[in-house]
Structure formats: structure tokens, C-alpha cells
Scaffold this motif. Structure first.
Motif, PDB file in Angstrom:
ATOM      1  N   VAL A  73     -18.394   2.057  21.086  1.00  0.00           N
ATOM      2  CA  VAL A  73     -18.816   2.737  19.853  1.00  0.00           C
ATOM      3  C   VAL A  73     -17.761   3.752  19.425  1.00  0.00           C
ATOM      4  N   ALA A  74     -17.206   4.481  20.378  1.00  0.00           N
ATOM      5  CA  ALA A  74     -16.195   5.491  20.053  1.00  0.00           C
ATOM      6  C   ALA A  74     -14.950   4.845  19.451  1.00  0.00           C
ATOM      7  N   VAL A  75     -14.511   3.716  20.017  1.00  0.00           N
ATOM      8  CA  VAL A  75     -13.324   3.038  19.493  1.00  0.00           C
ATOM      9  C   VAL A  75     -13.616   2.461  18.106  1.00  0.00           C
ATOM     10  N   LEU A  76     -14.791   1.872  17.935  1.00  0.00           N
ATOM     11  CA  LEU A  76     -15.167   1.355  16.618  1.00  0.00           C
ATOM     12  C   LEU A  76     -15.230   2.467  15.580  1.00  0.00           C
ATOM     13  N   PHE A  77     -15.685   3.637  15.995  1.00  0.00           N
ATOM     14  CA  PHE A  77     -15.746   4.767  15.070  1.00  0.00           C
ATOM     15  C   PHE A  77     -14.343   5.201  14.646  1.00  0.00           C
ATOM     16  N   LEU A  78     -13.379   5.120  15.552  1.00  0.00           N
ATOM     17  CA  LEU A  78     -12.001   5.451  15.193  1.00  0.00           C
ATOM     18  C   LEU A  78     -11.452   4.462  14.166  1.00  0.00           C
ATOM     19  N   PHE A  79     -11.744   3.174  14.359  1.00  0.00           N
ATOM     20  CA  PHE A  79     -11.324   2.196  13.355  1.00  0.00           C
ATOM     21  C   PHE A  79     -12.061   2.421  12.031  1.00  0.00           C
ATOM     22  N   PHE A  80     -13.304   2.872  12.116  1.00  0.00           N
ATOM     23  CA  PHE A  80     -14.055   3.206  10.903  1.00  0.00           C
ATOM     24  C   PHE A  80     -13.375   4.354  10.150  1.00  0.00           C
ATOM     25  N   LEU A  81     -12.909   5.363  10.881  1.00  0.00           N
ATOM     26  CA  LEU A  81     -12.225   6.496  10.246  1.00  0.00           C
ATOM     27  C   LEU A  81     -10.926   6.062   9.584  1.00  0.00           C
ATOM     28  N   PHE A 109     -22.280   3.166  29.511  1.00  0.00           N
ATOM     29  CA  PHE A 109     -21.056   3.916  29.270  1.00  0.00           C
ATOM     30  C   PHE A 109     -20.001   3.032  28.589  1.00  0.00           C
ATOM     31  N   ASN A 110     -19.938   1.761  28.976  1.00  0.00           N
ATOM     32  CA  ASN A 110     -19.004   0.853  28.304  1.00  0.00           C
ATOM     33  C   ASN A 110     -19.383   0.664  26.840  1.00  0.00           C
ATOM     34  N   SER A 111     -20.679   0.586  26.576  1.00  0.00           N
ATOM     35  CA  SER A 111     -21.126   0.445  25.190  1.00  0.00           C
ATOM     36  C   SER A 111     -20.785   1.676  24.373  1.00  0.00           C
ATOM     37  N   THR A 156     -23.719   0.066  15.191  1.00  0.00           N
ATOM     38  CA  THR A 156     -25.174   0.088  15.344  1.00  0.00           C
ATOM     39  C   THR A 156     -25.617  -0.811  16.490  1.00  0.00           C
ATOM     40  N   HIS A 157     -25.016  -2.000  16.575  1.00  0.00           N
ATOM     41  CA  HIS A 157     -25.370  -2.927  17.656  1.00  0.00           C
ATOM     42  C   HIS A 157     -25.026  -2.341  19.019  1.00  0.00           C
ATOM     43  N   GLN A 158     -23.844  -1.752  19.137  1.00  0.00           N
ATOM     44  CA  GLN A 158     -23.447  -1.177  20.418  1.00  0.00           C
ATOM     45  C   GLN A 158     -24.328   0.006  20.805  1.00  0.00           C
ATOM     46  N   LEU A 159     -24.752   0.785  19.836  1.00  0.00           N
ATOM     47  CA  LEU A 159     -25.650   1.907  20.127  1.00  0.00           C
ATOM     48  C   LEU A 159     -27.015   1.411  20.597  1.00  0.00           C
ATOM     49  N   ILE A 160     -27.479   0.327  20.000  1.00  0.00           N
ATOM     50  CA  ILE A 160     -28.800  -0.212  20.384  1.00  0.00           C
ATOM     51  C   ILE A 160     -28.773  -0.740  21.810  1.00  0.00           C
ATOM     52  N   ILE A 161     -27.724  -1.512  22.157  1.00  0.00           N
ATOM     53  CA  ILE A 161     -27.692  -2.079  23.506  1.00  0.00           C
ATOM     54  C   ILE A 161     -27.336  -1.026  24.551  1.00  0.00           C
ATOM     55  N   ALA A 173      -3.268   2.848  14.264  1.00  0.00           N
ATOM     56  CA  ALA A 173      -3.849   1.573  14.686  1.00  0.00           C
ATOM     57  C   ALA A 173      -3.335   1.164  16.061  1.00  0.00           C
ATOM     58  N   SER A 174      -2.064   1.446  16.336  1.00  0.00           N
ATOM     59  CA  SER A 174      -1.518   1.148  17.653  1.00  0.00           C
ATOM     60  C   SER A 174      -2.246   1.933  18.741  1.00  0.00           C
ATOM     61  N   ALA A 175      -2.503   3.208  18.475  1.00  0.00           N
ATOM     62  CA  ALA A 175      -3.217   4.028  19.454  1.00  0.00           C
ATOM     63  C   ALA A 175      -4.650   3.534  19.654  1.00  0.00           C
ATOM     64  N   PHE A 176      -5.306   3.130  18.573  1.00  0.00           N
ATOM     65  CA  PHE A 176      -6.695   2.681  18.677  1.00  0.00           C
ATOM     66  C   PHE A 176      -6.793   1.333  19.385  1.00  0.00           C
ATOM     67  N   PHE A 177      -5.849   0.440  19.121  1.00  0.00           N
ATOM     68  CA  PHE A 177      -5.842  -0.840  19.842  1.00  0.00           C
ATOM     69  C   PHE A 177      -5.581  -0.615  21.334  1.00  0.00           C
ATOM     70  N   PHE A 178      -4.761   0.384  21.647  1.00  0.00           N
ATOM     71  CA  PHE A 178      -4.522   0.679  23.057  1.00  0.00           C
ATOM     72  C   PHE A 178      -5.789   1.222  23.713  1.00  0.00           C
ATOM     73  N   LEU A 179      -6.557   2.029  22.980  1.00  0.00           N
ATOM     74  CA  LEU A 179      -7.843   2.489  23.517  1.00  0.00           C
ATOM     75  C   LEU A 179      -8.802   1.320  23.710  1.00  0.00           C
ATOM     76  N   GLN A 180      -8.771   0.361  22.783  1.00  0.00           N
ATOM     77  CA  GLN A 180      -9.601  -0.828  22.935  1.00  0.00           C
ATOM     78  C   GLN A 180      -9.188  -1.624  24.169  1.00  0.00           C
ATOM     79  N   TYR A 181      -7.901  -1.668  24.421  1.00  0.00           N
ATOM     80  CA  TYR A 181      -7.407  -2.320  25.633  1.00  0.00           C
ATOM     81  C   TYR A 181      -7.957  -1.635  26.885  1.00  0.00           C
ATOM     82  N   ASN A 182      -7.970  -0.317  26.890  1.00  0.00           N
ATOM     83  CA  ASN A 182      -8.501   0.414  28.048  1.00  0.00           C
ATOM     84  C   ASN A 182      -9.994   0.162  28.234  1.00  0.00           C
ATOM     85  N   VAL A 183     -10.738   0.124  27.123  1.00  0.00           N
ATOM     86  CA  VAL A 183     -12.183  -0.114  27.215  1.00  0.00           C
ATOM     87  C   VAL A 183     -12.458  -1.506  27.775  1.00  0.00           C
TER      88      VAL A 183
END
Length: 315
Positions: free
Chosen positions: A107-115, A101-103, A79-84, A140-150
Motif C-alpha cells: 500500500v505504501a509503495v502504491l501510494f508513492l506511485f499515486f503521488l 505487513f507485506n500488504s 483499497t484491495h491491499q488495505l482490505i486484505i 520512479a526509479s526510487a519507487f520501483f526499487f522500493l517495489q523490488y524490496n517489497v
């Protein structure tokens, strides 16, 4: 102020998650080193076993407390990332919303961790998603790697060298967490990797707090750097360094602070392991029953002599 509060909230959530995983992992290993296997989720309280999932009472109701809190924290973060993301960044090309776009990527990476958190909850509480632990660690390894890219992409477009340094360090921690999750997906009995993952989560939480302090609190901003007075929302790049020498000094100072955080996390890991090892060893010694002594065994044998039946004798 809102940006600093969000960093404090994120830091508290990550440090709590890392400490809980560290305590549960160490406890499980010390109790049964030969049958130890890494788990992506630990029930609450840590002493409850998988067989107590259907039990009534506080233990059964609080079993998935970690997942509930994690899901709530992820919803707040999204929610915070969507607002900013709807605010235009006044620092980059006038009013062009470059940071939007970074925000949205965050949000997309956080949504993956939410799933993956929802999947863990369904797997443990029902038979709808009977996913193995290896699959969760691989995801989780794939999602952390996406977080690294972001984080890496955010660091590359920053106008503030100070924030770019903070984002690049955060990206490195995410890459380490991704590697450790991949190792656990391939070898779930590797205790060192599981402890390293817990330490990486704690380190990420401490660095999130350090980022908020270094960018938005005047007392922690390095000398030669300052916040732009005309930026009130604390957007990316609002903390700038005037001189090239000040920028290099600030980056070196952040490197030093990062090493301090690493040593602090290592100290927490050693204290946790030592404390749990002592506690579990005391419980084991206290639960043993006294073995019978040789005298007691001999006395029992003498008092229970089995006599042979005598037949064919005459009085």
C-alpha cells in the motif's frame, strides 16, 4: 476468486500502460530521431502536442486520460491491499497476521506511485509543480526499487515455494524497471532504455496474470502442487507442493514460462516498431510535394525573362 480477479485487473492495467507507452515512445522517436527525448507522460491521443493542452474539444478533455485511469487503478489497488491486510493469515503461526505487513508495504509503495501520478497531472495541467522529466524518472526509479524490496521480502517469508518463486521474479522485473528509469533520468535521449521500460511494464503485467493463474486456477497449477482446501480466501501460501521433486519441477516450469513471456514481449516490441515505422514512412512519402522537373523550370525561366530597360535610343 477475488484474488484471481485482482490479478487479472492488475495485469490488464499494467499491460495497457506498457503498450501505450511503447506505441507513443516509438512513434515520437520515428517522427523525430534527432530531437527525441523520453517523457514520463504521453497525452491522449498520441498525436496531440503540448500546445493543445488548453484547446477545447475532445482532444483537450482526453489529454490526461492516461493519468486519470492510472490514478483510478492505483486507488483500487490500494483499497484491495488495505482490505486484505486486515485478514489474518491462517497458514502462518495459527492466526498471526504475518502477511499484513507485506500488504501494508505494498500500500505504501502504491501510494508513492499515486503521488507521482498526481504530480504529473499537476505539472502538465498547471504551473503549480513545474517539475522536469528527469526528476520524475528519478522518483520512479526510487519507487520501483522500493517495489523490488517489497517483493523480495514477500518472497523470503513465503511458506509456498511456488509463490516465493513468483514474487522473486516480480522483484527482478521491478529492479530492471528501476535501473531503466535511472538511466533515463541521466540520459533522456536513450531510446533503447525507454523502449525497455515499456517492455518491462508489459512483462510485469503478464507475470502478474501468470502468478494469479499458477496459484489460484487448478488447470494452471503445476503437477504435484495443489491449493489447500481449508483456505478459501486465496491468501499467501495457499498453494503448496507436496514433494521436493514436485517443488523443483514447478520452479523450473515457472522459469520456462517466464522465458516464454519475455519472448512474447520482445515480439510485441518488434511488431510495434515495424508497424509504426512503415506507417510513418508511408505518411512522409505521401506528404511530399512533387518537385518541379528540369523542363518545367526551364519553361518558367523562358516565360519570365526580365528585359533590361533601354534608354537613350532613338526610333
Amino acid at each position: 476468486m477475488a484474488a484471481l480477479l485482482y490479478h487479472i485487473f492488475s495485469s490488464s492495467a499494467l499491460v495497457s500502460l506498457g503498450l501505450y507507452h511503447l506505441i507513443c515512445t516509438t512513434r515520437n522517436y520515428l517522427k523525430s530521431p534527432h530531437t527525441y527525448s523520453a517523457k514520463p507522460f504521453h497525452p491522449f491521443p498520441p498525436s496531440s502536442s503540448s500546445s493543445s493542452s488548453s484547446s477545447s474539444g475532445n482532444g483537450g478533455r482526453l489529454r490526461h486520460l492516461q493519468l486519470y485511469l492510472l490514478i483510478i487503478c492505483l486507488l483500487i489497488a490500494m483499497t484491495h491491499q488495505l482490505i486484505i491486510s486486515v485478514d489474518a493469515d491462517p497458514l502462518l503461526k495459527g492466526r498471526t497476521p504475518v502477511h499484513r505487513f507485506n500488504s501494508l508495504q505494498s500500500v505504501a509503495v502504491l501510494f508513492l506511485f499515486f503521488l507521482i501520478s498526481i504530480s504529473l497531472l499537476l505539472t502538465d495541467s498547471s504551473s503549480l509543480l513545474p517539475f522536469p522529466s528527469d526528476l520524475f524518472f528519478a522518483l520512479a526509479s526510487a519507487f520501483f526499487f522500493l517495489q523490488y524490496n517489497v517483493s523480495s521480502s514477500a518472497a523470503s517469508v513465503q511458506t509456498s515455494d511456488l509463490q516465493a518463486k513468483c514474487d522473486s521474479v516480480s522483484a527482478g522485473i521491478s529492479a530492471l524497471a528501476s535501473l531503466l528509469c535511472l538511466v533515463l533520468a541521466c540520459q533522456s535521449r536513450l531510446f533503447v532504455a525507454d523502449i525497455g521500460l515499456a517492455a518491462a511494464i508489459c512483462l510485469q503485467g503478464l507475470w502478474v496474470l501468470q502468478t494469479g493463474l499458477s496459484l489460484y486456477v487448478d488447470a494452471f497449477i503445476p503437477d504435484g502442487c495443489h491449493r489447500l482446501l481449508d483456505v478459501v480466501n486465496g491468501v499467501e501460501g495457499s498453494t503448496q507442493c507436496d514433494l521436493e521433486e514436485s517443488k523443483f519441477r514447478a520452479v523450473a516450469l515457472l522459469d520456462l514460462v517466464f522465458l516464454v513471456h519475455v519472448m512474447f514481449v520482445l515480439l510485441i516490441v518488434m511488431i510495434t516498431y515495424a508497424g509504426l515505422a512503415k506507417n510513418i514512412s508511408i505518411r512522409r512519402l505521401g506528404s511530399y510535394e512533387a518537385l518541379p522537373t528540369a523542363a518545367a523550370v526551364s519553361e518558367n525561366n523562358h516565360s519570365h525573362i526580365q528585359m533590361k530597360a533601354m534608354t537613350g535610343t532613338q526610333a
